[in-house]
Design a protein around this motif. Structure first.
Motif, short mmCIF file in Angstrom:
data_model
loop_
_atom_site.label_atom_id
_atom_site.label_comp_id
_atom_site.label_asym_id
_atom_site.label_seq_id
_atom_site.Cartn_x
_atom_site.Cartn_y
_atom_site.Cartn_z
N LEU A 123 0.83 -1.21 0.00
CA LEU A 123 0.00 0.00 0.00
C LEU A 123 0.87 1.25 0.00
CD1 LEU A 123 -2.72 1.46 0.25
CD2 LEU A 123 -2.58 1.14 2.72
N LEU A 124 1.87 1.27 0.86
CA LEU A 124 2.74 2.44 0.95
C LEU A 124 3.53 2.64 -0.34
CD1 LEU A 124 4.08 2.07 4.61
CD2 LEU A 124 2.03 3.25 3.79
N ASP A 125 3.99 1.55 -0.93
CA ASP A 125 4.73 1.64 -2.19
C ASP A 125 3.83 2.18 -3.31
OD1 ASP A 125 7.02 0.70 -1.03
OD2 ASP A 125 6.76 -1.37 -1.71
N PHE A 126 2.57 1.78 -3.30
CA PHE A 126 1.64 2.26 -4.32
C PHE A 126 1.44 3.77 -4.19
CE2 PHE A 126 -2.59 3.40 -5.83
CZ PHE A 126 -2.61 2.83 -7.09
N ILE A 127 1.27 4.22 -2.95
CA ILE A 127 1.08 5.66 -2.70
C ILE A 127 2.30 6.44 -3.19
CG2 ILE A 127 0.89 7.42 -0.89
CD1 ILE A 127 -0.77 5.35 0.70
N LYS A 128 3.48 5.95 -2.84
CA LYS A 128 4.71 6.64 -3.25
C LYS A 128 4.93 6.60 -4.76
CE LYS A 128 7.18 4.44 -0.05
NZ LYS A 128 8.31 4.00 0.83
N SER A 129 4.43 5.53 -5.40
CA SER A 129 4.60 5.41 -6.85
C SER A 129 3.81 6.48 -7.61
CB SER A 129 4.15 4.02 -7.32
OG SER A 129 2.73 3.90 -7.30
N LYS A 130 2.83 7.07 -6.94
CA LYS A 130 2.03 8.13 -7.56
C LYS A 130 2.57 9.52 -7.23
CE LYS A 130 -0.86 5.17 -9.26
NZ LYS A 130 -0.94 4.92 -10.72
N GLY A 131 3.76 9.54 -6.62
CA GLY A 131 4.41 10.83 -6.35
C GLY A 131 4.01 11.48 -5.05
N THR A 132 3.33 10.74 -4.17
CA THR A 132 2.92 11.29 -2.87
C THR A 132 3.90 10.85 -1.80
OG1 THR A 132 0.58 11.24 -3.52
CG2 THR A 132 1.06 11.38 -1.16
N GLN A 133 4.45 11.81 -1.08
CA GLN A 133 5.40 11.50 -0.02
C GLN A 133 4.69 10.98 1.22
OE1 GLN A 133 7.75 15.43 -0.29
NE2 GLN A 133 9.27 13.98 0.46
N ILE A 134 5.40 10.11 1.95
CA ILE A 134 4.89 9.59 3.22
C ILE A 134 5.87 9.97 4.31
CG2 ILE A 134 4.29 7.53 4.54
CD1 ILE A 134 3.60 6.16 1.89
N VAL A 135 5.40 10.73 5.28
CA VAL A 135 6.26 11.11 6.41
C VAL A 135 5.77 10.38 7.65
CG1 VAL A 135 6.82 13.37 5.46
CG2 VAL A 135 4.85 13.15 6.95
#
Length: 219
Positions: free
Chosen positions: A55-67
């Motif tokens: 899930l986190l990898d998918f979010i980051k693959s769309k250019g959204t940062q996770i802090v």
């Protein structure tokens, strides 16, 4: 003879036509997008049940940062936000937010008077069930569904704080009222999706348990 009042409001694939008596909403394009969002969200979350990093990898693959930070709840509280999907900020709020986040998170945001959309999470294993609601909202945002404008979110938070005692929206313009309906719709869509997903996953768990116990499963 009085001239009949008519107004058109167009927002990201949805058209509202107002007259003096009623309104007409045309949102065919939106319906297709929402169906695709549900389909994509279900597919990603199913794969991520046992592997949250998907899930986190998918979010980051769309250019959204996770802090992430162990202090994230306190930080977000200072800025009137909650854990999960955070929409873009502007002005001094954005500058202060990035400054504080960069002090406590290993993932750094670009300091300045604007921020991108991000996910702000507690520094602990991800709970897929809790994050599903925020994930659905984020998918609606990146697919350009209306309701995530800065002013709209400000009005929504104020409306929510009023509770059931006061639901007066007379201080809002017609455009703002329709935008408020948009973000309420996004929230309800996300909640409905999570409810359906929960029932589906619970059914799968019971089926697996029956199989492990040597029982039969109706397919």
């Amino acid at each position: 003879m009085f001239k009949r009042f008519t107004k058109k409001i167009i927002r990201n694939g949805i058209k509202n036509i107002l007259t003096g008596d009623d309104s007409l909403s045309i949102d065919g394009e939106q319906r297709v997008i929402k169906e695709e969002i549900n389909k994509q969200a279900r597919e990603v979350l199913k794969n991520a049940i046992d592997k949250p990093e998907i899930l986190l990898d998918f979010i980051k693959s769309k250019g959204t940062q996770i802090v992430k930070s162990k202090h994230i709840h306190k930080i977000l509280l200072l800025f009137g936000e909650t854990e999960g999907f955070i929409t873009p900020m502007k002005g001094i709020k954005a500058l202060l937010f990035t400054t504080v986040i960069n002090m406590f998170s290993p993932v750094k945001l670009k300091a300045g008077f604007s921020t991108p959309a991000i996910f702000a999470l507690n520094d602990e294993p991800v709970n897929i069930y809790i994050l599903a609601h925020q994930f659905h909202l984020w998918l609606s945002y990146i697919n350009n569904l209306p309701g995530f404008e800065e002013r709209t979110l400000y009005n929504f938070k104020n409306f929510w704080k009023q509770g059931h005692q006061s639901q007066d929206v007379s201080y809002l313009s017609v455009d703002e009222i329709f935008s408020l309906k948009d973000i309420i719709a996004r929230e309800l869509e996300a909640l409905s999706f999570v409810k359906e997903l929960g029932r589906e996953f619970e059914g799968q768990k019971k089926s697996i348990k029956k199989l492990r116990e040597g029982g039969s499963v109706n397919l």
